[in-house]
Structures are given as structure tokens and as C-alpha cells.
Design a protein around this motif. Sequence first.
Motif, PDB file in Angstrom:
ATOM      1  N   THR A 120      58.312  27.566  53.898  1.00  0.00           N
ATOM      2  CA  THR A 120      59.495  26.721  53.923  1.00  0.00           C
ATOM      3  C   THR A 120      60.618  27.404  54.681  1.00  0.00           C
ATOM      4  OG1 THR A 120      61.018  25.461  52.530  1.00  0.00           O
ATOM      5  CG2 THR A 120      60.432  27.666  51.781  1.00  0.00           C
ATOM      6  N   ASP A 121      61.668  26.659  54.947  1.00  0.00           N
ATOM      7  CA  ASP A 121      62.873  27.224  55.565  1.00  0.00           C
ATOM      8  C   ASP A 121      63.546  28.142  54.556  1.00  0.00           C
ATOM      9  OD1 ASP A 121      65.250  27.795  56.752  1.00  0.00           O
ATOM     10  OD2 ASP A 121      65.899  25.729  57.026  1.00  0.00           O
ATOM     11  N   PRO A 122      63.658  29.443  54.832  1.00  0.00           N
ATOM     12  CA  PRO A 122      64.222  30.364  53.836  1.00  0.00           C
ATOM     13  C   PRO A 122      65.699  30.127  53.552  1.00  0.00           C
ATOM     14  CG  PRO A 122      63.922  31.482  55.929  1.00  0.00           C
ATOM     15  CD  PRO A 122      63.270  30.134  56.063  1.00  0.00           C
ATOM     16  N   SER A 123      66.392  29.431  54.450  1.00  0.00           N
ATOM     17  CA  SER A 123      67.803  29.136  54.188  1.00  0.00           C
ATOM     18  C   SER A 123      67.976  27.905  53.315  1.00  0.00           C
ATOM     19  CB  SER A 123      68.539  28.922  55.520  1.00  0.00           C
ATOM     20  OG  SER A 123      68.041  27.773  56.182  1.00  0.00           O
ATOM     21  N   PHE A 124      66.873  27.185  53.051  1.00  0.00           N
ATOM     22  CA  PHE A 124      66.871  25.981  52.219  1.00  0.00           C
ATOM     23  C   PHE A 124      67.783  24.892  52.780  1.00  0.00           C
ATOM     24  CE2 PHE A 124      66.270  29.465  48.969  1.00  0.00           C
ATOM     25  CZ  PHE A 124      64.894  29.346  48.957  1.00  0.00           C
ATOM     26  N   LYS A 125      68.042  24.913  54.077  1.00  0.00           N
ATOM     27  CA  LYS A 125      68.920  23.917  54.680  1.00  0.00           C
ATOM     28  C   LYS A 125      68.132  22.735  55.252  1.00  0.00           C
ATOM     29  CE  LYS A 125      72.611  27.166  55.824  1.00  0.00           C
ATOM     30  NZ  LYS A 125      73.422  27.770  56.899  1.00  0.00           N
ATOM     31  N   SER A 126      66.816  22.821  55.234  1.00  0.00           N
ATOM     32  CA  SER A 126      65.988  21.726  55.704  1.00  0.00           C
ATOM     33  C   SER A 126      64.687  21.713  54.921  1.00  0.00           C
ATOM     34  CB  SER A 126      65.692  21.868  57.205  1.00  0.00           C
ATOM     35  OG  SER A 126      64.763  22.919  57.424  1.00  0.00           O
ATOM     36  N   GLN A 127      63.916  20.621  55.082  1.00  0.00           N
ATOM     37  CA  GLN A 127      62.622  20.493  54.405  1.00  0.00           C
ATOM     38  C   GLN A 127      61.479  20.855  55.340  1.00  0.00           C
ATOM     39  OE1 GLN A 127      62.234  16.691  52.317  1.00  0.00           O
ATOM     40  NE2 GLN A 127      64.428  16.429  52.471  1.00  0.00           N
ATOM     41  N   ARG A 128      61.778  21.467  56.470  1.00  0.00           N
ATOM     42  CA  ARG A 128      60.748  21.780  57.442  1.00  0.00           C
ATOM     43  C   ARG A 128      59.791  22.843  56.927  1.00  0.00           C
ATOM     44  NH1 ARG A 128      63.816  22.003  63.337  1.00  0.00           N
ATOM     45  NH2 ARG A 128      64.419  19.809  63.400  1.00  0.00           N
ATOM     46  N   LEU A 129      58.553  22.727  57.380  1.00  0.00           N
ATOM     47  CA  LEU A 129      57.538  23.727  57.078  1.00  0.00           C
ATOM     48  C   LEU A 129      57.161  24.411  58.391  1.00  0.00           C
ATOM     49  CD1 LEU A 129      55.203  21.684  54.713  1.00  0.00           C
ATOM     50  CD2 LEU A 129      56.922  23.365  54.069  1.00  0.00           C
ATOM     51  N   TYR A 130      57.212  25.721  58.386  1.00  0.00           N
ATOM     52  CA  TYR A 130      56.864  26.484  59.575  1.00  0.00           C
ATOM     53  C   TYR A 130      55.491  27.108  59.372  1.00  0.00           C
ATOM     54  CZ  TYR A 130      61.812  25.971  60.556  1.00  0.00           C
ATOM     55  OH  TYR A 130      63.053  25.457  60.784  1.00  0.00           O
ATOM     56  N   THR A 131      54.608  26.925  60.343  1.00  0.00           N
ATOM     57  CA  THR A 131      53.244  27.427  60.211  1.00  0.00           C
ATOM     58  C   THR A 131      52.994  28.576  61.171  1.00  0.00           C
ATOM     59  OG1 THR A 131      50.907  26.818  60.323  1.00  0.00           O
ATOM     60  CG2 THR A 131      52.374  25.738  61.875  1.00  0.00           C
ATOM     61  N   ARG A 132      52.084  29.440  60.774  1.00  0.00           N
ATOM     62  CA  ARG A 132      51.721  30.571  61.615  1.00  0.00           C
ATOM     63  C   ARG A 132      50.651  30.204  62.634  1.00  0.00           C
ATOM     64  NH1 ARG A 132      50.238  35.668  58.240  1.00  0.00           N
ATOM     65  NH2 ARG A 132      48.391  34.425  57.764  1.00  0.00           N
ATOM     66  N   LEU A 133      50.067  29.008  62.523  1.00  0.00           N
ATOM     67  CA  LEU A 133      48.942  28.609  63.352  1.00  0.00           C
ATOM     68  C   LEU A 133      49.390  27.691  64.484  1.00  0.00           C
ATOM     69  CD1 LEU A 133      46.343  27.787  60.548  1.00  0.00           C
ATOM     70  CD2 LEU A 133      46.579  29.909  61.829  1.00  0.00           C
ATOM     71  N   THR A 134      48.902  27.966  65.690  1.00  0.00           N
ATOM     72  CA  THR A 134      49.144  27.070  66.813  1.00  0.00           C
ATOM     73  C   THR A 134      48.149  25.925  66.765  1.00  0.00           C
ATOM     74  OG1 THR A 134      47.638  28.273  68.262  1.00  0.00           O
ATOM     75  CG2 THR A 134      49.935  29.014  68.210  1.00  0.00           C
ATOM     76  N   ALA A 135      48.404  24.884  67.562  1.00  0.00           N
ATOM     77  CA  ALA A 135      47.511  23.728  67.576  1.00  0.00           C
ATOM     78  C   ALA A 135      46.121  24.113  68.068  1.00  0.00           C
ATOM     79  CB  ALA A 135      48.103  22.633  68.464  1.00  0.00           C
ATOM     80  N   SER A 136      46.048  24.970  69.083  1.00  0.00           N
ATOM     81  CA  SER A 136      44.739  25.394  69.595  1.00  0.00           C
ATOM     82  C   SER A 136      43.982  26.218  68.558  1.00  0.00           C
ATOM     83  CB  SER A 136      44.912  26.203  70.879  1.00  0.00           C
ATOM     84  OG  SER A 136      45.745  27.334  70.662  1.00  0.00           O
ATOM     85  N   GLU A 137      44.717  27.031  67.759  1.00  0.00           N
ATOM     86  CA  GLU A 137      44.071  27.811  66.714  1.00  0.00           C
ATOM     87  C   GLU A 137      43.550  26.895  65.601  1.00  0.00           C
ATOM     88  OE1 GLU A 137      42.626  31.184  64.788  1.00  0.00           O
ATOM     89  OE2 GLU A 137      43.382  30.898  66.830  1.00  0.00           O
ATOM     90  N   VAL A 138      44.315  25.865  65.267  1.00  0.00           N
ATOM     91  CA  VAL A 138      43.864  24.896  64.262  1.00  0.00           C
ATOM     92  C   VAL A 138      42.592  24.196  64.741  1.00  0.00           C
ATOM     93  CG1 VAL A 138      44.449  22.737  63.093  1.00  0.00           C
ATOM     94  CG2 VAL A 138      46.159  24.544  63.288  1.00  0.00           C
TER      95      VAL A 138
END
Length: 408
Positions: free
Chosen positions: A99-117
Motif C-alpha cells: 500500500t501507499d505508506p503515506s496512506f494518502k491514496s488507495q493505490r497498490l504498488y507492485t514489485r512485478l512488471t507486466a512482462s514478469e507477470v
Amino acid sequence: MQLTDSLKNLLKETATQLKGAARRRFQAQTVMGLGYGGQLLAQEELGWDRNTIRKGIKELTTGMTCVDNYPAKGRYKAEEHLPNLLEDIKKLVDTQSQTDPSFKSQRLYTRLTASEVRKLLIEKVGYSNEELPTSETIRLKLNFLGYRLKRVAKVLPQKKFPETDAIFEQLAIINQSSIDDKSILRLSLDAKARVNIGSFDRGGRNRIPIKTEDHDFEPKTTLTPYGIFLPNLDELFLYFTESKVTSDFIVDVLSDFWKSESWRFPDIKTLILNQDNGGENNSRRTQFMKRIVEFAHEYKLNIRLAYYPPYHSKYNPIERTWGILEKSWNGSILDEVETALNFAQNMRWKGQHPVVKLVTQTYSSGVKLTKKAMDEIERQIERFTNSTHETFPNLGQWFIDIYGGISI
């Protein structure tokens, strides 16, 4: 027929209120009434499409009506060909997202790129290279599911120690078991930072101008939110305390949750507890391990402790709910405990209000067991070892099984 301004407005308005064959029939009758050059006149003065007019005239003269087939236009979505694609992507990416560590948004950040997925879908799920869509399509599906692939420096983990990837691999296996096995319930637990109660400015905007104090050196009291989140059901339970979040507090909250909600889960035999490896709830904290073993035996449940690695606790699903709580508090003055609780009760997670409770008991920190007493606890638990993993066979600090009288 002369097209006056009032007549043109009437014809346009009537056409917009009709759909499909009825609209084409009306346009065709109007054009035929205009006489020679009616199609060009209707296009210039009324803005009607001549191809549509021709189709309407053909239907009118032949008595045959063309059947519209709009769903047949264009290509089918990838999930139409591969019904499980979105669910498989979510399973792969969810454990690698934070999650966004600042808690200012509901976005999820992933470590995986689309090609890796895409590569993982082939290697781990069993898709073939030919049947999978391109990496660009996978990227669009990730965005549709709410995952953001953009690298943001402030959300990157501060450190990474050697066992991190091995822990995430085991976490994915354990968490997936809660989806595959109906006798397992997964809980995500964690506390949020303490909140000062008083007439203090907390940032944000409010429609009503309110005067606040310049400093918050002497708050009336402080509240710590502690959450229990059910990732597979998207249900949230919030417990607030003015005391410290200790090992006893955590297990008491868990006991209260199970007493009030266990009737809903008659088939559950195992609880998976996702937590960070904090000071009050880690697997080496003697008082926590004593209390959680007692909890397992009291309710005859098997407990699986599955911890996130250090500096990666923001991957814990409960962290995603704190941004909503911050948003509900944004710009408001939390001058009383009841005010903070009311805002928490009014927030929504996935369309549902959380269950909110205030814990009034006072807890003491620093409670420890003797080495002899802890040795007895160790005999009642099983720490994870993986002989197939050559580099990190022993992850017993992160994964612990506690048997409450039922075989896992």
C-alpha cells in the motif's frame, strides 16, 4: 417541404428519442417526404448520416428490418477467452504488492512488471505462450485490478535482507491455502500510529472553518487503532485503545473477534495470522507466544503464524485499510474519543462499514516468561523448515504452526 428552424428542431429531437430500426424508419420517411435531394439536405441541415438513411429507406421499401448485433463488433476481452486470467494475475501479484505508506491514496504498488507477470503465468500457472495476451494487455489488466507498476521511491523498502524472497515465496503458498481450503480462515493484523485526541490541526480541508491549537504537546489522550482484516471476505474490524498495544492486548482482541464471529465459521479449523514481526507480536516474544498457544487450546483451533519480512510490513493487506481511515479523518478535529470512533464507524471499506470497538482495559508492557517456561512453549509449537530450499531451509522465525488439538 421547407425546413424551418422550428421544424428542424422538432425532427432532431424526435430522432434522438428513437432507437435502432424505429429511428431509421423515421429518418427514411422524413427524407422521402423532402423529395429529390432529401438525403443531402437531411445530412446538411439535420446532421443525419446518409448511410443510416439509405439503410432505413431499404428497410421501408422491402419491408425487411435489419437486426442490430452490436455485441459482435470488435474483439472479445482476454478474460472472455481465459476466464481465470484475472484471478490468476491477482493471486500472483497480491503478495508482491504494498500500500501507499503515506496512506494518502488507495493505490497498490507492485514489485512485478507486466512482462514478469506474463512469465510467471506461463511458469507457475501453466498458460502457454500462444494463448496469453501481450505484456501490454497484461499491464492494462493490472491497472484494471488496481495495481500500479510505476516505481515510487518513497514506497520502496528501506532494506532487504537475504531471506526476503524466500519468505515471500512461503507467504504466497500459505496465503493461497486459505483460498483453496474452506477450513482455513486468513486474518491480517496490525496497529496504526497513535492519534492525538484534542483540538489539533491534522491537515486536509474542511467545509466549516474551525480554530485549532497551534501545538499538540498536551493532548487529552491518545488512541491507537488496531485492525483485524479478512482479505478473502474484505471485512474490517477496528479496535481502539488508550493503553499500549502489548502482547496481551493483541491476543485479547483476537479472542474478542473470535467469540463474536466464530458462529459464522463453523467449518474453520485453522487461522492464518498475517503480521509484521514487531516487538510485541514476533515469534520470539515470550508473552505473545504463551498467550497465542493458550488461545489455540482454548478454542481448539490450529494457528499458523505467517510474518512479513522486516521493512516489508506494508505488503500486509491490513495496511491498505488505513488510507481509508485517514481519509475519513481528513480535515476533521478529533477533539473527543467518541468523535474518532464515529468517524471510524462511518468509513467504508469495499462498501461496508467496519465493526468498531473501544478497549477500555489498561495493559502493562514488559511482561516476559522465564527461559524454562518458554522452553515448555517451544515444545507445543512447530517452527517451519524447508529441506528442499538449499539457500534458506530454516524460516522458523517467520512461520510457526500451533496445534489446538486438530491435525493440520
